[in-house]
Enzyme design. Structure first.
Site, mmCIF file in Angstrom:
data_model
loop_
_atom_site.group_PDB
_atom_site.id
_atom_site.type_symbol
_atom_site.label_atom_id
_atom_site.label_comp_id
_atom_site.label_asym_id
_atom_site.label_seq_id
_atom_site.Cartn_x
_atom_site.Cartn_y
_atom_site.Cartn_z
ATOM 1 N N GLU A 154 0.855 -1.196 0.000
ATOM 2 C CA GLU A 154 0.000 0.000 0.000
ATOM 3 C C GLU A 154 0.885 1.237 0.000
ATOM 4 O O GLU A 154 2.087 1.159 0.285
ATOM 5 C CB GLU A 154 -0.944 -0.005 1.212
ATOM 6 C CG GLU A 154 -2.134 -0.928 1.005
ATOM 7 C CD GLU A 154 -3.126 -0.901 2.148
ATOM 8 O OE1 GLU A 154 -2.951 -0.098 3.084
ATOM 9 O OE2 GLU A 154 -4.070 -1.693 2.102
ATOM 10 N N HIS A 161 -9.255 10.086 2.602
ATOM 11 C CA HIS A 161 -8.884 9.009 1.673
ATOM 12 C C HIS A 161 -9.078 9.546 0.255
ATOM 13 O O HIS A 161 -10.117 10.145 -0.038
ATOM 14 C CB HIS A 161 -9.764 7.783 1.907
ATOM 15 C CG HIS A 161 -9.192 6.533 1.322
ATOM 16 N ND1 HIS A 161 -9.123 6.320 -0.029
ATOM 17 C CD2 HIS A 161 -8.633 5.444 1.899
ATOM 18 C CE1 HIS A 161 -8.557 5.138 -0.257
ATOM 19 N NE2 HIS A 161 -8.246 4.581 0.903
ATOM 20 N N ARG A 178 -0.855 9.353 1.379
ATOM 21 C CA ARG A 178 -2.295 9.503 1.159
ATOM 22 C C ARG A 178 -2.727 10.965 1.017
ATOM 23 O O ARG A 178 -3.577 11.296 0.196
ATOM 24 C CB ARG A 178 -3.013 8.845 2.333
ATOM 25 C CG ARG A 178 -4.421 8.520 2.062
ATOM 26 C CD ARG A 178 -4.963 7.625 3.141
ATOM 27 N NE ARG A 178 -4.763 6.230 2.814
ATOM 28 C CZ ARG A 178 -5.246 5.226 3.536
ATOM 29 N NH1 ARG A 178 -5.934 5.473 4.625
ATOM 30 N NH2 ARG A 178 -5.037 3.988 3.180
ATOM 31 N N HIS A 192 -11.561 9.995 6.378
ATOM 32 C CA HIS A 192 -11.408 8.537 6.476
ATOM 33 C C HIS A 192 -10.898 8.092 7.840
ATOM 34 O O HIS A 192 -11.406 7.142 8.424
ATOM 35 C CB HIS A 192 -10.442 8.098 5.372
ATOM 36 C CG HIS A 192 -10.162 6.634 5.357
ATOM 37 N ND1 HIS A 192 -11.145 5.701 5.092
ATOM 38 C CD2 HIS A 192 -9.016 5.926 5.558
ATOM 39 C CE1 HIS A 192 -10.610 4.491 5.128
ATOM 40 N NE2 HIS A 192 -9.328 4.603 5.429
ATOM 41 N N ARG A 230 -1.546 9.043 9.336
ATOM 42 C CA ARG A 230 -1.418 7.606 9.588
ATOM 43 C C ARG A 230 -0.974 6.873 8.331
ATOM 44 O O ARG A 230 -1.451 7.138 7.231
ATOM 45 C CB ARG A 230 -2.772 7.049 10.032
ATOM 46 C CG ARG A 230 -2.785 5.559 10.242
ATOM 47 C CD ARG A 230 -4.204 5.062 10.371
ATOM 48 N NE ARG A 230 -4.937 5.347 9.166
ATOM 49 C CZ ARG A 230 -5.538 4.419 8.417
ATOM 50 N NH1 ARG A 230 -5.492 3.153 8.758
ATOM 51 N NH2 ARG A 230 -6.198 4.761 7.330
HETATM 52 P P1 FAD Z 1 -14.639 1.090 15.390
HETATM 53 O O1 FAD Z 1 -14.390 -0.159 14.654
HETATM 54 O O2 FAD Z 1 -15.136 2.250 14.625
HETATM 55 O O3 FAD Z 1 -15.698 0.718 16.528
HETATM 56 C C1 FAD Z 1 -16.254 1.715 17.351
HETATM 57 C C2 FAD Z 1 -17.256 1.057 18.282
HETATM 58 O O4 FAD Z 1 -17.666 1.991 19.262
HETATM 59 C C3 FAD Z 1 -18.512 0.568 17.613
HETATM 60 O O5 FAD Z 1 -18.797 -0.709 18.133
HETATM 61 C C4 FAD Z 1 -19.582 1.561 18.076
HETATM 62 O O6 FAD Z 1 -20.852 0.972 18.187
HETATM 63 C C5 FAD Z 1 -19.058 1.919 19.439
HETATM 64 N N1 FAD Z 1 -19.476 3.217 19.974
HETATM 65 C C6 FAD Z 1 -19.169 4.455 19.510
HETATM 66 N N2 FAD Z 1 -19.722 5.391 20.294
HETATM 67 C C7 FAD Z 1 -20.389 4.739 21.279
HETATM 68 C C8 FAD Z 1 -21.165 5.157 22.380
HETATM 69 N N3 FAD Z 1 -21.418 6.443 22.653
HETATM 70 N N4 FAD Z 1 -21.717 4.212 23.178
HETATM 71 C C9 FAD Z 1 -21.534 2.895 22.923
HETATM 72 N N5 FAD Z 1 -20.805 2.451 21.890
HETATM 73 C C10 FAD Z 1 -20.232 3.356 21.078
HETATM 74 N N6 FAD Z 1 -7.537 0.471 8.856
HETATM 75 C C11 FAD Z 1 -6.599 -0.463 8.592
HETATM 76 O O7 FAD Z 1 -5.681 -0.644 9.392
HETATM 77 N N7 FAD Z 1 -6.676 -1.193 7.456
HETATM 78 C C12 FAD Z 1 -7.671 -1.037 6.555
HETATM 79 O O8 FAD Z 1 -7.722 -1.736 5.546
HETATM 80 C C13 FAD Z 1 -8.666 -0.058 6.807
HETATM 81 N N8 FAD Z 1 -9.681 0.154 5.931
HETATM 82 C C14 FAD Z 1 -10.686 1.005 6.277
HETATM 83 C C15 FAD Z 1 -11.802 1.120 5.441
HETATM 84 C C16 FAD Z 1 -12.873 1.925 5.806
HETATM 85 C C17 FAD Z 1 -14.058 2.037 4.905
HETATM 86 C C18 FAD Z 1 -12.810 2.659 7.021
HETATM 87 C C19 FAD Z 1 -13.951 3.540 7.419
HETATM 88 C C20 FAD Z 1 -11.695 2.564 7.835
HETATM 89 C C21 FAD Z 1 -10.631 1.739 7.482
HETATM 90 N N9 FAD Z 1 -9.517 1.605 8.301
HETATM 91 C C22 FAD Z 1 -8.566 0.675 8.004
HETATM 92 C C23 FAD Z 1 -9.473 2.256 9.602
HETATM 93 C C24 FAD Z 1 -9.891 1.233 10.668
HETATM 94 O O9 FAD Z 1 -10.932 0.436 10.157
HETATM 95 C C25 FAD Z 1 -10.348 1.902 11.938
HETATM 96 O O10 FAD Z 1 -9.404 2.845 12.362
HETATM 97 C C26 FAD Z 1 -10.519 0.863 13.033
HETATM 98 O O11 FAD Z 1 -11.360 -0.176 12.597
HETATM 99 C C27 FAD Z 1 -11.080 1.507 14.268
HETATM 100 O O12 FAD Z 1 -11.403 0.487 15.163
HETATM 101 P P2 FAD Z 1 -11.990 0.865 16.561
HETATM 102 O O13 FAD Z 1 -12.229 -0.416 17.259
HETATM 103 O O14 FAD Z 1 -11.146 1.888 17.194
HETATM 104 O O15 FAD Z 1 -13.387 1.588 16.222
HETATM 105 C C1 SIN Z 2 -7.740 1.220 2.160
HETATM 106 O O1 SIN Z 2 -8.024 0.033 2.011
HETATM 107 O O2 SIN Z 2 -7.455 1.983 1.252
HETATM 108 C C2 SIN Z 2 -7.786 1.765 3.528
HETATM 109 C C3 SIN Z 2 -6.652 1.256 4.267
HETATM 110 C C4 SIN Z 2 -6.511 2.046 5.513
HETATM 111 O O3 SIN Z 2 -7.248 2.993 5.716
HETATM 112 O O4 SIN Z 2 -5.625 1.707 6.283
#
Ligand code: FAD
Ligand code: SIN
Length: 536
Positions: free
Chosen positions: A121, A237, A285, A342, A377
């Site tokens: 990537e 993104h 990015r 993103h 990031r």
């Molecule tokens: P999240 O997975 O967002 O989970 C947040 C949780 O908090 C959810 O369960 C929600 O219900 C809960 N929550 C929020 N507020 C409250 C509240 N007030 N009360 C109760 N519950 C609450 N990163 C990579 O490393 N590789 C990738 O390929 C990648 N691709 C991505 C593609 C997309 C489309 C997106 C949007 C992001 C991507 N990212 C990627 C970034 C990565 O997915 C996120 O940074 C990561 O998943 C965040 O995980 P998290 O557990 O911190 O939060």
């Molecule tokens: C992507 O798949 O382009 C997102 C990867 C990331 O946000 O880390």
């Protein structure tokens, strides 16, 4: 107890984990044998950004790669604001995550000989992204962790519950008030609270983030007196699919498409990234996002061309499905693209164990600022961060003596403006306009003024079904002005923060902007390096 005082259902645990993305589920699992309440506002465990991750997990796995090389790439992307110790921790511990996930049954993609595949990537000097189901890594990761959580006897899952307020007694956390969409207010009592609430993409009218990403944890921590950092740094993104969507969540065209040879062209067929960076489509990015933005601004419609990638539809089933929803076929069509908010580098400042400066409060995942991302990031480092820092936080919490705690008797009183949906959209449009890819003083000041007007709209006490919406809007309204304030204060361009009126990076600004509600009347408390060692 006074006779007419209402009582509320009460749940007690050693640890309250808020959020069931990769960070929340991995932390809850690592906390065994402590009793854990895992609370999420989504209907089931699988919600938030994690399930949508397409690219994969960056980890040192391939021959010739080392944690030091991965660290170098991470520092370079972070544009001077990464923390050396945090990045070393990420890349060294990160090299073990494949084994840990394999033990839980994660179905990583493999070649014909059974070897786990690694992809490339942008801004990675090595192919080091492991993935599952092609571009369905997040989905498989969520399912794998959720299956383990469901089996774990130390975890009680409480879904459909929005945390509205963190409660403190004598300066230390004692739990939170949550609003369950069926049962109403819940008292959630625990001496240790972990925020794993994800990011805040919904603050912007164009985002790849799902509806749940409303910055709740950051706002909750701010109200509780925790220090926030790096709020001005939002990663856009470059390649979200430029289509009109009902919920403002743009479908993502994963960077792995460009890693596999996808090219960016404009409507005249010009590969515009060739003129902008030596790495063209695989430049950092923010550089690619601004390149795409410039084509849009000049009315030269940018597209991602993946038609020449062999078996593109079997390699990228998620992208193929998302495109099909809008009548597009990656193997034959040019895919129109636009940048979208993103990933949020800003959030709640923590140490290497995920500990915040409020006793009893930790933050893990996208909600946290551990120092691994700095001003920008590196792709696929965030799922890795969730998994690595989940373990560190759990280890830290397990060393603390158990304690029974209580929260008060009155749930928070929330208000909601009359035209809440329109107000939210107004806020999102304002943020995209004022604090989008390219910012400047006047635009940021206009944004602050506009948000102040929205904050002063007449509101009514929220009841019943309105409460979840009131919680999210309150949090967006709390966070958005802080983002604009920090962006205004950073009079330079760095990483994900680009100021057209201050286009260069200034070595004198190589420090984080910290914001703490309780320690200052003005919003920006101080500028200063928050740990001693930052990368060069
Ligand atoms: P999240 O997975 O967002 O989970 C947040 C949780 O908090 C959810 O369960 C929600 O219900 C809960 N929550 C929020 N507020 C409250 C509240 N007030 N009360 C109760 N519950 C609450 N990163 C990579 O490393 N590789 C990738 O390929 C990648 N691709 C991505 C593609 C997309 C489309 C997106 C949007 C992001 C991507 N990212 C990627 C970034 C990565 O997915 C996120 O940074 C990561 O998943 C965040 O995980 P998290 O557990 O911190 O939060
Ligand atoms: C992507 O798949 O382009 C997102 C990867 C990331 O946000 O880390």
């Amino acid at each position: 107890m006074p006779r007419n005082l209402k009582t509320y259902p009460t749940l007690n645990a050693d640890v309250l984990v808020i959020g069931s993305g990769a960070a929340g589920m991995a932390t809850a699992l690592a906390l065994a044998p402590l009793n854990v309440l895992l609370v999420t506002k989504t209907e089931g465990l699988v919600g938030g950004s994690t399930a949508h991750a397409q690219g994969g997990i960056a980890t040192v796995f391939a021959k010739g790669d080392t944690p030091a090389l991965h660290a170098d790439d991470t520092h370079f992307a972070g544009a001077g604001l990464t923390d050396k110790a945090a990045v070393n921790h990420l890349t060294t511990e990160g090299s073990k995550v494949v084994e840990q996930l394999l033990a839980l049954g994660m179905p990583f993609d493999r070649d014909a000989k059974g070897n786990i595949l690694v992809g490339l990537e942008a801004a990675h000097s090595m192919a080091r992204i492991v993935h599952a189901g092609g571009d369905a890594t997040g989905w498989h990761l969520s399912q794998t962790l959720a299956a383990a959580v469901e089996k774990a006897r130390h975890i009680q899952v409480v879904s459909n519950t929005h945390i509205a307020e963190l409660v403190k007694k004598n300066g230390k956390l004692t739990g939170a008030w949550g609003f369950n969409t069926q049962d109403g207010w819940l008292k959630l009592q625990a001496a240790n609270v972990v925020l794993a609430t994800g990011g805040a993409g919904q603050m912007f009218s164009h985002t790849t983030n799902p509806a749940a990403s409303t910055g709740d944890g950051i706002a909750l921590a701010y109200e509780a007196g925790a220090t926030l950092a790096d709020l001005e740094f939002v990663q856009f993104h470059p390649t979200s699919l430029a289509v009109k969507t009902p919920d403002g969540k743009q479908p993502l065209l994963t960077e792995a498409l460009r890693g596999s040879g996808g090219k960016l062209v404009n409507k005249n067929g010009e590969r515009f990234m060739l003129n902008l960076h030596k790495d063209a489509e695989l430049a950092p990015r923010d550089v690619v996002a601004r390149g795409v933005w410039a084509e849009l601004a000049a009315d030269r419609t940018p597209y991602l061309d993946v038609r020449h990638i062999a078996n593109v539809e079997t390699k990228f089933p998620t992208v193929t499905r998302l495109c099909a929803e809008y009548g597009l076929t990656p193997a034959t069509d040019l895919l129109p693209v636009a940048p979208a908010a993103h990933y949020y580098m800003g959030g709640v400042r923590t140490d290497l164990a995920g500990k915040t400066d409020v006793p009893g409060l930790w933050a893990v995942g996208e909600v946290a600022v551990t120092g691994v991302h700095g001003a920008n990031r590196l792709a696929s480092n965030s799922l890795l961060e969730c998994l690595v820092f989940a373990k560190s936080a759990a280890t830290d919490i397990k060393q603390i003596e158990k304690q029974n705690v209580k929260i008060g008797t009155t749930p928070p009183r929330l208000t909601l403006v009359k035209h809440a949906a329109a107000t939210k959209q107004n806020l999102r449009d304002t943020m995209y306009k004022s604090a989008g890819l390219v910012r400047e003083k006047q635009g940021l000041e206009n944004g602050i003024q506009k948000l102040a007007t929205l904050q002063n709209l007449p509101a009514l006490i929220a009841t019943g079904d309105d409460i979840p919406q009131a919680i999210e809007l309150h949090n967006l309204m709390t966070l958005a002005p802080l983002v604009l304030t920090a962006a205004l204060a950073r009079t330079e361009s760095r990483g994900g923060h680009m100021r057209s009126d201050y286009p260069t990076t200034q070595s004198t600004h190589k420090k984080s902007i910290l914001i703490n509600k309780l320690q200052s009347t003005s919003k920006v408390e101080k500028e200063g390096v928050y740990r001693n060692e930052t990368a060069a």
